[in-house]
Write a protein that holds these residues in place. Structure first.
Motif, mmCIF file in Angstrom:
data_model
loop_
_atom_site.group_PDB
_atom_site.id
_atom_site.type_symbol
_atom_site.label_atom_id
_atom_site.label_comp_id
_atom_site.label_asym_id
_atom_site.label_seq_id
_atom_site.Cartn_x
_atom_site.Cartn_y
_atom_site.Cartn_z
ATOM 1 N N ARG A 36 0.863 -1.183 0.000
ATOM 2 C CA ARG A 36 0.000 0.000 0.000
ATOM 3 C C ARG A 36 0.894 1.225 0.000
ATOM 4 N NH1 ARG A 36 -5.328 0.235 -0.130
ATOM 5 N NH2 ARG A 36 -5.478 1.643 1.605
ATOM 6 N N TRP A 38 1.026 5.681 -0.397
ATOM 7 C CA TRP A 38 0.274 6.930 -0.355
ATOM 8 C C TRP A 38 0.463 7.636 -1.699
ATOM 9 C CZ3 TRP A 38 -3.481 9.024 2.170
ATOM 10 C CH2 TRP A 38 -3.727 10.396 2.050
ATOM 11 N N ARG A 42 -3.514 11.938 -5.726
ATOM 12 C CA ARG A 42 -4.922 11.681 -5.410
ATOM 13 C C ARG A 42 -5.245 11.938 -3.951
ATOM 14 N NH1 ARG A 42 -6.518 5.934 -7.654
ATOM 15 N NH2 ARG A 42 -5.528 5.532 -5.683
ATOM 16 N N GLY A 43 -4.232 11.988 -3.098
ATOM 17 C CA GLY A 43 -4.466 12.184 -1.672
ATOM 18 C C GLY A 43 -5.133 10.991 -1.025
ATOM 19 N N ALA A 44 -4.782 9.786 -1.499
ATOM 20 C CA ALA A 44 -5.406 8.566 -0.973
ATOM 21 C C ALA A 44 -4.412 7.410 -1.052
ATOM 22 C CB ALA A 44 -6.663 8.229 -1.772
ATOM 23 N N TRP A 45 -4.705 6.351 -0.295
ATOM 24 C CA TRP A 45 -3.889 5.149 -0.350
ATOM 25 C C TRP A 45 -4.219 4.380 -1.623
ATOM 26 C CZ3 TRP A 45 0.089 4.131 2.739
ATOM 27 C CH2 TRP A 45 0.169 4.823 3.953
#
Length: 176
Positions: A36, A38, A42-45
């Motif tokens: 996983r 960051w 996109r500012g998401a995992w």
């Protein structure tokens, strides 16, 4: 010894299979580990590549694992890394196995209840307790012990299944 030990965090990908072999009971399952990362844009995992391992657990660990773990559950697996190559169907294939030393639920992702094995339960034979974990071949291919007369054996010894039944009802809840 110069074994390579690893600790993996991932999810159970297949059901746990348990069988008795000449060197003692063994459980095996496939384990999925997904990286996983960051993603700043996109500012998401975001999920990365998923690696699959075959995990083998011998003797008491195998029995307890078969009675406690289901597909999809998050686990932490610690053990010896084994990489083996075989020729199958005319092609050279590489397999990555883990001989587990310790396995537990990943409590950062849910809750679980622990219950010790009751001391009065039947013990493993000395040969099973001191069995050798095998060589470079797939331990699952080890010659099984001869079948006994009577009903088909349960994948988990009856004494363990009876005592472990309440354990299997643990709840893993997602962490908000």
């Amino acid at each position: 010894m110069n074994d390579t030990t690893v600790t993996l965090v991932g999810n159970v990908a297949t059901g746990v299979e348990y069988r008795d072999t000449a060197t003692g009971g063994v459980a095996r399952f496939r384990f999925a580990v997904t990286a996983r990362r960051w993603d700043r844009e996109r500012g998401a995992w975001a999920d990365g590549h998923t690696s699959f391992y075959t995990v083998f657990a011998w003797r008491a660990l195998g029995v307890n694992l078969a009675a406690s773990v289901s597909v999809g559950e998050p686990l932490v697996v610690h053990g010896r890394l084994k990489v083996r190559e075989e020729e199958r169907d005319g092609q050279r294939k590489t397999f990555v196995d883990i001989d587990a030393v310790a396995v537990g639920h990943d409590l950062s992702r849910g809750t679980a209840a622990f219950r010790r094995v009751v001391k009065g339960e039947p013990r493993l034979t000395e040969r099973q307790e001191n069995g050798v974990a095998g060589d470079s071949r797939d331990p699952w291919d080890a010659r099984p012990t001869p079948p006994t007369k009577g009903p088909a054996p349960s994948p988990v010894p009856p004494a363990v299944a009876a005592k472990a039944a309440p354990l299997v009802t643990h709840v893993l809840e997602p962490v908000p």
